[in-house]
Design a protein around this motif. Structure first.
Motif, PDB file in Angstrom:
ATOM      1  N   ILE B  79      46.011  39.152  38.175  1.00 37.38           N
ATOM      2  CA  ILE B  79      44.831  39.577  38.931  1.00 37.38           C
ATOM      3  C   ILE B  79      43.673  39.863  37.972  1.00 37.38           C
ATOM      4  O   ILE B  79      42.534  39.469  38.215  1.00 37.38           O
ATOM      5  N   LEU B  80      43.977  40.529  36.841  1.00 37.31           N
ATOM      6  CA  LEU B  80      42.911  40.799  35.872  1.00 37.31           C
ATOM      7  C   LEU B  80      42.357  39.494  35.310  1.00 37.31           C
ATOM      8  O   LEU B  80      41.155  39.353  35.082  1.00 37.31           O
ATOM      9  N   ARG B 188      41.073  29.190  32.523  1.00 39.52           N
ATOM     10  CA  ARG B 188      40.857  30.620  32.595  1.00 39.52           C
ATOM     11  C   ARG B 188      42.127  31.426  32.305  1.00 39.52           C
ATOM     12  O   ARG B 188      42.124  32.352  31.513  1.00 39.52           O
ATOM     13  N   LEU B 189      43.232  31.019  32.938  1.00 40.95           N
ATOM     14  CA  LEU B 189      44.473  31.766  32.768  1.00 40.95           C
ATOM     15  C   LEU B 189      44.908  31.747  31.301  1.00 40.95           C
ATOM     16  O   LEU B 189      45.247  32.770  30.713  1.00 40.95           O
ATOM     17  N   GLN B 190      44.861  30.565  30.707  1.00 38.22           N
ATOM     18  CA  GLN B 190      45.302  30.437  29.330  1.00 38.22           C
ATOM     19  C   GLN B 190      44.322  31.124  28.380  1.00 38.22           C
ATOM     20  O   GLN B 190      44.732  31.757  27.411  1.00 38.22           O
ATOM     21  N   GLY B 191      43.038  30.977  28.657  1.00 35.80           N
ATOM     22  CA  GLY B 191      42.043  31.649  27.815  1.00 35.80           C
ATOM     23  C   GLY B 191      42.269  33.156  27.826  1.00 35.80           C
ATOM     24  O   GLY B 191      42.207  33.815  26.792  1.00 35.80           O
ATOM     25  N   PHE B 192      42.566  33.700  28.988  1.00 34.18           N
ATOM     26  CA  PHE B 192      42.861  35.131  29.104  1.00 34.18           C
ATOM     27  C   PHE B 192      44.103  35.479  28.289  1.00 34.18           C
ATOM     28  O   PHE B 192      44.130  36.456  27.547  1.00 34.18           O
ATOM     29  N   ALA B 193      45.145  34.641  28.439  1.00 33.40           N
ATOM     30  CA  ALA B 193      46.410  34.925  27.754  1.00 33.40           C
ATOM     31  C   ALA B 193      46.234  34.931  26.238  1.00 33.40           C
ATOM     32  O   ALA B 193      46.777  35.783  25.548  1.00 33.40           O
ATOM     33  N   LEU B 294      46.223  24.838  35.682  1.00 29.13           N
ATOM     34  CA  LEU B 294      46.947  25.985  36.245  1.00 29.13           C
ATOM     35  C   LEU B 294      46.041  26.880  37.085  1.00 29.13           C
ATOM     36  O   LEU B 294      46.514  27.638  37.927  1.00 29.13           O
ATOM     37  N   ASP B 295      44.731  26.805  36.840  1.00 33.04           N
ATOM     38  CA  ASP B 295      43.839  27.831  37.381  1.00 33.04           C
ATOM     39  C   ASP B 295      43.792  27.933  38.912  1.00 33.04           C
ATOM     40  O   ASP B 295      43.850  29.043  39.435  1.00 33.04           O
ATOM     41  N   PRO B 296      43.687  26.798  39.636  1.00 39.85           N
ATOM     42  CA  PRO B 296      43.596  26.969  41.102  1.00 39.85           C
ATOM     43  C   PRO B 296      44.805  27.695  41.679  1.00 39.85           C
ATOM     44  O   PRO B 296      44.654  28.647  42.454  1.00 39.85           O
ATOM     45  N   ALA B 297      46.004  27.278  41.259  1.00 45.51           N
ATOM     46  CA  ALA B 297      47.213  27.919  41.792  1.00 45.51           C
ATOM     47  C   ALA B 297      47.268  29.393  41.369  1.00 45.51           C
ATOM     48  O   ALA B 297      47.634  30.270  42.157  1.00 45.51           O
ATOM     49  N   ALA B 298      46.883  29.662  40.118  1.00 51.40           N
ATOM     50  CA  ALA B 298      46.934  31.040  39.631  1.00 51.40           C
ATOM     51  C   ALA B 298      45.983  31.922  40.423  1.00 51.40           C
ATOM     52  O   ALA B 298      46.291  33.081  40.729  1.00 51.40           O
ATOM     53  N   ARG B 299      44.803  31.364  40.762  1.00 53.52           N
ATOM     54  CA  ARG B 299      43.821  32.164  41.489  1.00 53.52           C
ATOM     55  C   ARG B 299      44.346  32.496  42.890  1.00 53.52           C
ATOM     56  O   ARG B 299      44.227  33.638  43.356  1.00 53.52           O
ATOM     57  N   ALA B 302      47.125  35.098  42.596  1.00 54.72           N
ATOM     58  CA  ALA B 302      46.578  36.423  42.306  1.00 54.72           C
ATOM     59  C   ALA B 302      46.010  37.059  43.566  1.00 54.72           C
ATOM     60  O   ALA B 302      46.243  38.240  43.849  1.00 54.72           O
ATOM     61  N   GLY B 303      45.285  36.277  44.347  1.00 52.22           N
ATOM     62  CA  GLY B 303      44.696  36.808  45.580  1.00 52.22           C
ATOM     63  C   GLY B 303      45.765  37.194  46.582  1.00 52.22           C
ATOM     64  O   GLY B 303      45.729  38.280  47.177  1.00 52.22           O
ATOM     65  N   VAL B 304      46.744  36.298  46.757  1.00 53.38           N
ATOM     66  CA  VAL B 304      47.802  36.568  47.733  1.00 53.38           C
ATOM     67  C   VAL B 304      48.580  37.822  47.326  1.00 53.38           C
ATOM     68  O   VAL B 304      48.838  38.708  48.153  1.00 53.38           O
ATOM     69  N   ALA B 305      48.931  37.904  46.038  1.00 48.60           N
ATOM     70  CA  ALA B 305      49.724  39.052  45.583  1.00 48.60           C
ATOM     71  C   ALA B 305      48.930  40.344  45.721  1.00 48.60           C
ATOM     72  O   ALA B 305      49.432  41.342  46.249  1.00 48.60           O
ATOM     73  N   GLY B 306      47.691  40.323  45.256  1.00 52.08           N
ATOM     74  CA  GLY B 306      46.890  41.553  45.279  1.00 52.08           C
ATOM     75  C   GLY B 306      46.637  42.031  46.691  1.00 52.08           C
ATOM     76  O   GLY B 306      46.944  43.186  47.043  1.00 52.08           O
ATOM     77  N   PHE B 307      46.098  41.134  47.517  1.00 52.72           N
ATOM     78  CA  PHE B 307      45.770  41.553  48.876  1.00 52.72           C
ATOM     79  C   PHE B 307      47.032  41.729  49.709  1.00 52.72           C
ATOM     80  O   PHE B 307      47.091  42.589  50.592  1.00 52.72           O
TER      81      PHE B 307
END
Lengths: 218, 563
Positions: B79-80, B188-193, B294-299, B302-307
């Motif tokens: 989520i972050l 985005r996901l990998q850049g964050f990691a 990976l980014d679309p699925a990760a986004r 993240a939304g589904v899990a958080g909300f």
């Protein structure tokens, strides 16, 4: 007319409606265009807009093409525009070599990639620095590593956001020459934003304000 | 606020840090040593080994604890990474922040109502989708694998880890690092990691280990959501401890020692996994993949899990409220046939008595914690230097050592001293767990105050005491009240300290609600579960409202000051 280079076509940057910049220009391969303006005038936001990381509240209109590719709808990661900030933003939890590997795209074996990183370091006068902790580097060395990282990603254009302003006066000139020699050798179109006339003079290209009017860098 | 005499010569102040350290360290060490002692008698470990449920209980503790911590941490990181600069994140943050103050027991009770075979979710789908006209004979709740327990733990720990991460994010220069990573072509996901997670995780490590210790050893959530044959090891130890004649004491002590060893082993394993993770990240870095795909699925995830988890918790609490008001509510109906205050009216006398006792304990423990924390911070300011990092890490000690390992010992000590079963003893036990949260909440705001202000005041002739009471405390009113509200919420939520130190005779809202849970009167459970939320909610509402009221003519103190 050639497609090569970075083309800004009637590009307008606004912050909540008020116009900050309006530019139409073509930056040829190997050319450096300097944009000069006072701090707080939206220079950094303009660069953020060019790489596709528009801060909230800003809007961008007009066209942006790089070597014939339309960039306007592309995310940052797909634009192939390198970026250098005022600070060098090295990742302090990685070694110098890993910082460079972070820029290197896929291709070749792991061994050849390590060799490529080592060669880039040697070429920049930083031989054997691959395992060093970035925190032990001098300001000039950090600046060179940050530039190498940006160039190893094989960008097609480079944006410089006052990258020399944090360096000591003596070092500044040396890093400027190092930078522009590299971008010319690789034929990269470069946009430099700065408020330091000396930067603009050293770049050797046109010097404009954010509305495309020539500025004399005195 | 009236001016008070300056703390004379700072004598009391010089005592505060030592006193706070004593509160953090002595009960933990004393409790641990006393807890384990009876286990090493002739039959402690032998009887424990003879318990047929032991392998299952140990496995449950490890799997639910490690599993829920890893999942909650992974979701918080996701989520972050994917949502933090999106507008949706503001909504998520506003949903999750208040849920942080919900006691674990209340969240677990609500979740149990929601997912039980006769719960709200099954009712909403029956009979039209499922065909069920009676509650299905499924072990959704209290399942032997501990899945329901893990779900509850993940839902409750995700907001905590997310907000801790959010607090640590500015120190990690995240926006510019993410821009650099994206400009170099990374997804985005990998850049964050690669660029943000390592420094961020370094700041999250202690909170994560505290979550792990809690998740492996929670008693109240395991009692409500976990399996029963066998239960988790901690729940079984708590049951042995509650045995009236203390006949099971040696077994309980041996179990507590085993549980402590298990937590230490799990933490060691976790730290080992960190190293493996770091090596894997480095390996991937040299591979040069950009992983933009990976980014679309990760986004979406993240939304589904958080909300999804926020919705789960909110529905859980709504379910508690609805049950407490429900008249007749036969099975497949999604809503009750009538609404009334019958249950509330009947239980009001005992509920209000318990509410008063809960408030008293919370006020005393929070007041003491606040005095100690303010004393420590003021002493630090006057001395001009912070305690060393290793001393400050001791703040986490009561959160890292499982309650089930140290509280049996404290119970025995309290019993020997004749304190057990009285509310002041319970408040003293709460103080050990309230103090860390009050400190962690207040210290950043205190330390970020401009030191020139007090320098200026001193140059105008103000004594240190006057600077504290007339300048620093009023300016820091909002964070002080927020820390107090958090302390209050932590105290209200304490289950095991209340149960063991109170000897079952100090009935706070939380212990009473958990005790009701086994009875199965849903209306009553709903009322008591919901009542647990009242004090934390009031506390945070006051922490928000008071500064606005007091400083209504001081705009600079209102902007962002009422967080």
């Amino acid at each position: 007319m050639s497609n090569a280079g970075l083309h800004l076509e009637n590009l307008e940057l606004r912050l909540r409606g008020s116009l900050l910049a309006r530019l139409s220009l073509r930056v040829a391969p190997g050319e450096v265009v300097s944009l000069m303006a006072a701090s707080g005038s939206g220079k950094s936001s303009l660069l953020a807009a060019l790489i596709g990381a528009l801060p909230p509240g800003f809007t961008l209109s007009g066209g942006l093409r790089l070597n014939g590719r339309d960039l306007t709808a592309l995310p940052t990661a797909a634009r192939r525009i390198g970026l250098m900030f005022q600070e060098d933003i090295l990742f302090d939890h990685l070694s110098v070599g890993e910082n460079l590997a972070f820029g290197l795209p896929r291709g070749g074996s792991r061994a050849t990639r390590r060799a490529e990183v080592a060669a880039a370091l040697a070429d920049a006068g930083l031989e054997g620095f691959a395992t060093r902790d970035p925190a032990t580097l001098s300001g000039g060395q950090r600046a060179r590593v940050a530039l190498l990282r940006a160039l190893l990603a094989r960008p097609e254009a480079l944006l410089l956001d006052e990258p020399f302003s944090r360096l000591d006066a003596g070092l500044r000139d040396q890093i400027r020459r190092f930078t522009f020699a590299r971008t010319r050798a690789q034929g990269l179109p470069v946009i430099l934003v700065t408020h330091d006339p000396a930067d603009a003079r050293a770049a050797g290209g046109p010097v404009l304000d954010l509305f495309g009017q020539p500025v004399s860098p005195t | 606020m009236t001016a008070r005499p300056a703390l004379h010569g700072g004598r009391l102040l010089t005592l505060a840090p030592g006193l706070a350290l004593a509160v953090l360290v002595l009960p933990v060490l004393g409790g641990l040593l006393t807890s384990f002692a009876p286990g090493f008698g002739p039959d402690g470990f032998a009887r424990l080994r003879g318990w047929p449920g032991l392998p299952g209980a140990v496995r449950l503790s490890l799997v639910t604890g490690l599993g829920s911590t890893a999942i909650a941490l992974a979701l918080a990181a996701l989520i972050l990474a994917m949502l933090v600069d999106r507008p949706a994140f503001g909504v998520l943050r506003r949903l999750l922040s208040p849920l942080l103050a919900v006691p674990h027991a209340a969240a677990a009770l609500g979740l149990a109502f929601l997912i039980a075979p006769s719960g709200w979710i099954v009712r909403a789908l029956s009979p039209w989708a499922t065909g069920w006209k009676v509650p299905p004979d499924l072990l959704i709740l209290n399942d032997p694998m501990g899945l329901a327990l893990m779900l509850g733990l993940v839902a409750k720990e995700l907001p905590f880890l997310l907000l801790m991460g959010l607090a640590a994010l500015p120190a990690c220069d995240a926006p510019r690092r993410l821009t650099v990573a994206a400009a170099l072509g990374h997804g985005r996901l990998q850049g964050f990691a690669f660029a943000v997670w390592p420094p961020l995780y370094a700041r999250l490590r202690l909170p994560v280990l505290a979550v792990l210790a809690y998740a492996m050893t929670t008693v109240e959530m395991a009692a409500i959501l976990g399996p029963s044959l066998p239960p988790t090891l901690s729940l079984q130890v708590a049951q042995w401890m509650s045995d009236p004649g203390l006949r099971a004491l040696p077994t309980a002590a041996a179990g507590a020692a085993l549980q402590f060893a298990l937590v230490l082993a799990a933490m060691a394993g976790w730290l080992l996994a960190e190293r493996v993770g770091r090596a894997a990240l480095r390996w991937r870095l040299w591979g040069g993949r950009r992983a933009t795909g990976l980014d679309p699925a990760a986004r979406v995830l993240a939304g589904v899990a958080g909300f999804g988890l926020a919705a789960l918790l909110l529905l859980s609490l709504a379910g508690l409220g609805l049950w407490s008001l429900a008249g007749l509510w036969p099975f497949p109906a999604a809503l009750p046939e009538g609404i009334g205050l019958q249950v509330w009216r009947n239980t009001a006398p005992s509920l209000l008595a318990s509410l008063g006792l809960t408030l008293l304990i919370a006020l005393v423990s929070t007041g003491a914690a606040l005095a100690l924390v303010l004393g420590c911070l003021e002493a630090e300011t006057r001395r001009g230097r912070r305690p060393s990092a290793s001393i400050e890490a001791l703040i986490y000690l009561p959160l890292l050592v499982p309650q089930i390992a140290m509280l049996p010992g404290l119970q025995m000590l309290a019993l020997a001293a004749g304190f057990q079963g009285h509310w002041p003893a319970v408040a003293a036990a709460h103080l050990v767990f309230v103090l860390p949260y009050v400190f962690l909440s207040l210290a950043p705001a205190w330390r970020s105050m401009d030191p020139r202000l007090s320098l200026l005041a001193a140059s105008l002739g103000a004594a240190p005491g006057r600077i504290l009471w007339r300048l620093r405390l009023p300016l820091l009113l909002a964070p002080v009240l927020t820390a107090a509200a958090l302390g209050l919420a932590v105290s209200v939520g304490q289950y095991l300290p209340t149960l063991l130190i109170g000897g079952g005779r100090v009935g706070t809202l939380t212990t009473e609600a958990v005790a009701l849970a086994s009875g199965g009167n849903r209306r009553l459970i709903g009322a008591w579960g919901l009542a647990q939320l009242v004090l934390p909610a009031l506390g945070f509402a006051l922490a928000l409202a008071l500064p606005r009221l007091i400083f209504r003519n001081r705009r600079a103190l209102l902007v962002g000051g009422g967080r």
